[in-house]
Write an enzyme that holds these catalytic residues in place. Structure first.
Site, short mmCIF file in Angstrom:
data_model
loop_
_atom_site.label_atom_id
_atom_site.label_comp_id
_atom_site.label_asym_id
_atom_site.label_seq_id
_atom_site.Cartn_x
_atom_site.Cartn_y
_atom_site.Cartn_z
N SER A 124 0.83 -1.20 0.00
CA SER A 124 0.00 0.00 0.00
C SER A 124 0.87 1.25 0.00
O SER A 124 1.60 1.51 0.96
CB SER A 124 -0.92 0.01 1.22
OG SER A 124 -1.51 1.30 1.36
N ASP A 163 -5.65 0.09 -9.57
CA ASP A 163 -6.72 1.01 -9.98
C ASP A 163 -7.20 0.77 -11.40
O ASP A 163 -8.27 1.25 -11.79
CB ASP A 163 -6.26 2.47 -9.84
CG ASP A 163 -6.09 2.86 -8.37
OD1 ASP A 163 -6.62 2.16 -7.50
OD2 ASP A 163 -5.42 3.88 -8.10
N LYS A 210 -11.72 -1.23 -1.72
CA LYS A 210 -11.56 0.10 -2.33
C LYS A 210 -12.85 0.88 -2.11
O LYS A 210 -13.60 0.57 -1.19
CB LYS A 210 -11.22 -0.06 -3.82
CG LYS A 210 -9.83 -0.66 -4.05
CD LYS A 210 -8.74 0.30 -3.61
CE LYS A 210 -7.35 -0.27 -3.79
NZ LYS A 210 -6.31 0.59 -3.18
C1 S3P Z 1 -2.98 5.47 -4.01
C2 S3P Z 1 -2.63 4.17 -3.73
C3 S3P Z 1 -3.50 3.03 -3.99
C4 S3P Z 1 -4.59 3.38 -4.98
C5 S3P Z 1 -5.26 4.68 -4.69
C6 S3P Z 1 -4.25 5.82 -4.66
C7 S3P Z 1 -2.02 6.54 -3.67
O1 S3P Z 1 -4.08 2.61 -2.79
O2 S3P Z 1 -5.57 2.35 -5.05
O3 S3P Z 1 -6.26 4.98 -5.66
O4 S3P Z 1 -2.20 7.68 -4.16
O5 S3P Z 1 -1.10 6.28 -2.92
P1 S3P Z 1 -3.26 1.66 -1.76
O6 S3P Z 1 -1.98 2.31 -1.50
O7 S3P Z 1 -4.09 1.56 -0.54
O8 S3P Z 1 -3.16 0.35 -2.47
#
Ligand code: S3P
Length: 433
Positions: A169, A319, A346
């Site tokens: 993440s 995404d 999500k």
């Molecule tokens: C993001 C990280 C992702 C992604 C989100 C934006 C970011 O989530 O799904 O739309 O900007 O760091 P995770 O880090 O929880 O996987």
């Protein structure tokens, strides 16, 4: 039948043709808003994301003492708090944005004061334990309700931590780095899959020093940040909808200008190539450490093959998986997705909604706990799509609808504005009917 304001009727297309320049990347805009609001001095951003999510981050930074001056529809100046926020009179409303809530928590945990973060119904169902754990390991005091927002931070000085993220993440990594920035000693985050590194690049652009190894990133605190001027690269996750639409039609040709092509995000281009698209990248340059370029896409005459997305690929494409799954019926061999359990937490349960909406359009789909199998060579028919109020579901099925037989009604289409308010207008611009 009248169409409600939150709905959109999508008619089939013959072709996708033209050139586009897209609004600023959502992930980078969040980071620029957070760091610009926290730094010393006045930062100026152009091509800033027009989505509601980044407006939530800006509003939170404003409530914490930063001054935001909108200088145009997608440009702004932000005067930072020079490392010390003021305790807001009200709760900080993160809206629909998980990025806002998770990243700002890291910024606030080492600050003095009590901060209460809230969000909409969707955000209030999303897991926040994943940030409480590392922040508590740093000595922070965080209260959640059943692992969810409201999230209450009793801020104060923290201690450095060496932390391995249990699920890949970028939001959690960023949260820890923002706390580490303000904490004596070296904070290190280890990750099994290299997630998007916009926070690392943005922190460097604002003057911080970080060190990286293959599987970790470290920041020695405390460090001060200084304002920057920056233009935000176009959003590759928004481009994904147009790139996927383009490869559905043999005569398509699409060019997307000034697109963010950070290697931790650009896996989509590899997958589209594996599927059988002709993808070219031109005029690659670096802006504030982020790669930007022009992407040209056209289908191959042989049509689309098949692809399996699993392991690290799933995390890096998280995404883009809904739109890839939504176009899978138009491939010859289908798309298999595994190791993508994160899709269930999500903005909606994206595995369940993709499966349900593909079935509504007449496709056969097998749903797994951590993914989907969508066989190829399946014609789709128009249907009523339940977006579940999730922007990426609304946009993914608008793309599938372009090659369906008959019209498709997207319910909750207004949710596109969370990341991409211009989506439907730009789709009308490049979809030839
Ligand atoms: C993001 C990280 C992702 C992604 C989100 C934006 C970011 O989530 O799904 O739309 O900007 O760091 P995770 O880090 O929880 O996987």
């Amino acid at each position: 039948m009248p169409i409600a304001t939150h709905e959109r009727l999508i008619r089939p297309a013959r072709n996708i043709y033209g050139s586009l320049r897209l609004p600023g990347d959502k992930s980078i805009s969040h980071r620029y808003a957070l760091l610009g609001g926290f730094a010393e001095g006045v930062s100026r951003f152009t091509n800033f994301s027009t989505g509601a999510d980044c407006a939530s981050t800006l509003a939170c930074m404003q409530a914490l003492g930063a001054t935001v001056n909108r200088t145009g529809p997608d440009s702004l100046e932000i005067t930072g708090v020079a490392g010390r926020v003021t305790q807001p009179a009200q709760q900080l409303d993160c809206g629909n944005s998980g990025s806002t809530m998770r990243m700002i928590s890291g910024l606030l945990a080492p600050q003095t004061g009590r901060f209460t973060l809230i969000g909409d119904d969707s955000l209030s169902r999303r897991p926040m334990e994943r940030i409480r754990q590392p922040l508590e390991a740093m000595g922070a005091r965080i209260a959640l309700t059943d692992g969810h927002a409201p999230l209450v931070i009793d801020g104060g000085p923290l201690r450095a931590v060496d932390y391995t993220t249990p699920v890949p993440s970028a939001q959690v990594k960023s949260c820890i780095l923002l706390a580490g920035l303000q904490t004596e000693g070296t904070t290190t985050v280890h990750e099994a899959v290299r997630t998007r590194d916009h926070s690392e690049l943005a922190l460097r652009a604002f003057g911080a020093t970080l060190t990286r190894t293959a599987g970790s990133v470290s920041i020695a605190g405390p460090q001060a940040l200084h304002a920057i001027d920056a233009s935000v690269p176009g959003d590759l996750s928004s481009a994904a909808f147009f790139l996927c639409a383009a490869i559905l039609f043999p005569e398509s040709s699409l060019v997307i200008d000034s697109l963010g092509l950070n290697p931790t995000r650009a896996t989509l281009l590899d997958v589209l190539t594996m599927l059988g698209a002709r993808v070219s990248v031109l005029n690659l340059e670096e802006k504030n450490s982020e790669l930007v370029g022009v992407v040209q896409i056209a289908p191959r005459p042989e049509g689309l093959g098949s692809v399996e997305i699993s392991g690290a690929l799933s995390a890096q494409l998280i995404d883009e998986l809904p739109v890839l799954a939504a176009i899978a019926p138009f491939t010859s061999g289908g798309i298999r997705i595994r190791n993508a359990k994160e899709l269930r937490v999500k903005e909606s349960d994206r595995i369940a909604l993709v499966a349900r909406n593909l079935r509504a359009m007449g496709a056969e789909v097998t749903e797994f706990d951590d993914g989907l199998d969508v066989p190829g060579n399946q014609p789709l028919h128009g249907a009523t799509i339940d977006s579940g109020g999730d922007h990426r579901i609304a946009m993914a099925f608008s793309v599938a609808a372009l090659r369906a037989e008959g019209e498709t009604l997207i319910q909750g289409a207004d949710s596109a504005a969370i990341s991409f308010p211009e989506f439907f207008d730009l789709l009308d611009q490049v979809a030839e009917r």
